[in-house]
Each structure stands twice: as C-alpha cells, then as structure tokens.
Scaffold this motif. Sequence first.
Motif, PDB file in Angstrom:
ATOM      1  N   VAL A  37       0.795  -1.082   0.002  1.00  0.00           N
ATOM      2  CA  VAL A  37       0.037   0.082  -0.188  1.00  0.00           C
ATOM      3  C   VAL A  37       0.781   1.159   0.263  1.00  0.00           C
ATOM      4  CG1 VAL A  37      -1.590   1.196   1.344  1.00  0.00           C
ATOM      5  CG2 VAL A  37      -1.867  -1.209   1.487  1.00  0.00           C
ATOM      6  N   ASP A  38       0.549   2.208  -0.724  1.00  0.00           N
ATOM      7  CA  ASP A  38       1.187   3.559  -0.736  1.00  0.00           C
ATOM      8  C   ASP A  38       0.887   4.005   0.349  1.00  0.00           C
ATOM      9  OD1 ASP A  38       1.980   6.103  -0.936  1.00  0.00           O
ATOM     10  OD2 ASP A  38       1.308   6.297  -3.091  1.00  0.00           O
ATOM     11  N   THR A  39       1.618   4.347   1.292  1.00  0.00           N
ATOM     12  CA  THR A  39       1.231   5.066   2.606  1.00  0.00           C
ATOM     13  C   THR A  39       0.628   6.420   2.589  1.00  0.00           C
ATOM     14  OG1 THR A  39       3.334   5.818   3.169  1.00  0.00           O
ATOM     15  CG2 THR A  39       2.871   3.755   4.035  1.00  0.00           C
ATOM     16  N   ALA A  40       1.150   7.003   1.336  1.00  0.00           N
ATOM     17  CA  ALA A  40       0.125   8.513   0.919  1.00  0.00           C
ATOM     18  C   ALA A  40      -1.245   8.575   0.922  1.00  0.00           C
ATOM     19  CB  ALA A  40       0.903   9.077  -0.161  1.00  0.00           C
ATOM     20  N   PRO A  74      -6.516   9.531   7.840  1.00  0.00           N
ATOM     21  CA  PRO A  74      -6.721   9.443   9.222  1.00  0.00           C
ATOM     22  C   PRO A  74      -8.154   8.773   9.294  1.00  0.00           C
ATOM     23  CG  PRO A  74      -7.190  11.669   8.694  1.00  0.00           C
ATOM     24  CD  PRO A  74      -6.369  10.858   7.303  1.00  0.00           C
ATOM     25  N   ALA A  75      -8.625   7.885  10.401  1.00  0.00           N
ATOM     26  CA  ALA A  75      -9.823   7.415  10.542  1.00  0.00           C
ATOM     27  C   ALA A  75     -10.985   8.656  10.632  1.00  0.00           C
ATOM     28  CB  ALA A  75      -9.914   6.793  11.782  1.00  0.00           C
ATOM     29  N   ASP A  83      -9.462   4.978  18.525  1.00  0.00           N
ATOM     30  CA  ASP A  83      -8.144   5.061  19.269  1.00  0.00           C
ATOM     31  C   ASP A  83      -7.131   4.022  18.705  1.00  0.00           C
ATOM     32  OD1 ASP A  83      -9.774   3.246  20.391  1.00  0.00           O
ATOM     33  OD2 ASP A  83      -9.060   3.536  22.434  1.00  0.00           O
ATOM     34  N   TYR A  84      -7.872   2.759  18.147  1.00  0.00           N
ATOM     35  CA  TYR A  84      -6.775   1.674  17.635  1.00  0.00           C
ATOM     36  C   TYR A  84      -7.138   1.763  16.045  1.00  0.00           C
ATOM     37  CZ  TYR A  84     -11.093  -1.088  18.270  1.00  0.00           C
ATOM     38  OH  TYR A  84     -12.551  -1.601  18.410  1.00  0.00           O
ATOM     39  N   ILE A  85      -7.298   2.745  15.293  1.00  0.00           N
ATOM     40  CA  ILE A  85      -7.324   2.644  13.983  1.00  0.00           C
ATOM     41  C   ILE A  85      -6.368   3.645  13.582  1.00  0.00           C
ATOM     42  CG2 ILE A  85      -8.747   3.357  11.859  1.00  0.00           C
ATOM     43  CD1 ILE A  85     -11.110   2.721  13.387  1.00  0.00           C
ATOM     44  N   ALA A 144      -7.682   3.521   3.923  1.00  0.00           N
ATOM     45  CA  ALA A 144      -7.634   3.667   2.774  1.00  0.00           C
ATOM     46  C   ALA A 144      -8.702   3.509   1.909  1.00  0.00           C
ATOM     47  CB  ALA A 144      -6.117   2.934   2.192  1.00  0.00           C
ATOM     48  N   ARG A 145      -8.893   3.914   0.687  1.00  0.00           N
ATOM     49  CA  ARG A 145     -10.007   3.598  -0.328  1.00  0.00           C
ATOM     50  C   ARG A 145      -9.430   2.552  -1.556  1.00  0.00           C
ATOM     51  NH1 ARG A 145     -14.988   3.009  -1.345  1.00  0.00           N
ATOM     52  NH2 ARG A 145     -15.626   3.776  -3.277  1.00  0.00           N
ATOM     53  N   ARG A 146     -10.114   1.665  -1.668  1.00  0.00           N
ATOM     54  CA  ARG A 146      -9.821   0.627  -2.733  1.00  0.00           C
ATOM     55  C   ARG A 146     -10.934   0.554  -3.529  1.00  0.00           C
ATOM     56  NH1 ARG A 146      -6.788  -4.683  -0.525  1.00  0.00           N
ATOM     57  NH2 ARG A 146      -4.532  -4.074  -0.085  1.00  0.00           N
TER      58      ARG A 146
END
Length: 159
Positions: free
Chosen positions: A104-107, A111-112, A122-124, A128-130
């Motif tokens: 996955v491209d981290t860019a 954020p949640a 808090d744990y997300i 990302a959108r696919r």
Amino acid sequence: MSGGELQVVTFGLDAETFAIPVTLVREILDYREPFRIPNGPGFMLGLTDLRGEGVTTVDLRLRLGMPAAVPSLSTRILVVDVPLGARVLTLGLVVDRVLDVSTVDTAQIGPAPDVGTRWASDYIAGVARRAEGFVVFIDMGRIFSDVEAAELSSMATAA
C-alpha cells in the motif's frame, strides 16, 4: 502517514476489510478450536497449539464489538506479534478470512473519520480507499488496553 510503501496482510471480518503490517504476522493458520481457558475476557477463546507453544487466541470480531460468527472453511488464525511498550505479546487473532498480502502507498492512507465509524478510533491507524471499498488499518499496539494486555500476557505465560 508519510509517503512510502507498507506491506500488509488484509483480512475480512463480516463485510469489512482490515489490514495489519506484514512485519507483525508470524504465521497464518487454518482455524482449529482453541483450548478453552476459564475466566478470561469475553473475546479470549483460549490457547492454540503452535508447535508445542500455547498461543493466546482471541476472536477479533468480538474485540471490535462485532457479533460472533460460526467458524467456516475460510476462517483463519493470524499469529501476530503485538508490540506493547518494551515487550512483544504473541497472539492468535481469529478472522473470517485472509484476503491477501499487498503493498500500500502510505500516502493513500488517511486518518480515521471522526463520524460514522462503528469502531473506537483509538486503535485505527488509518483508512485507505480501494476499488472494492475501504480498508481499515489496525494499530495492534493499541487494540488492547493495558489491563487486557496484561491479562492476556499472564494467561499466555501460565500455559
């Protein structure tokens, strides 16, 4: 998240898709019924034998507040190393299905969202959108409270 690539294991729980870094995944096992331990948290299923080692196994659906599901042929146990401060806790996470290992491209990881999620954010670690929908990235170091992590750790060492 900053630019770069992240290799992840994606898995499904119900209709949702989640991901964790592949560096945390030790093994992927076919599901087998864990050995029950009494008086554990509701999401703890028991211990799974991993070559003679008892690995504390949790139902990730229950931990995330989802309803329990009957295991199927696609149910798997992800054996993961969860970083908890200065130590690492090895856990088995029961998931409905493992989808793939991908980069996955981290860019592309945002954020949640604050509104409309049914999980505690808090744990997300991000979303990302696919083409097939959203992927929720779980921060394994924050998915269990300190108390829960200590309880799971003590059960693992008692085994």
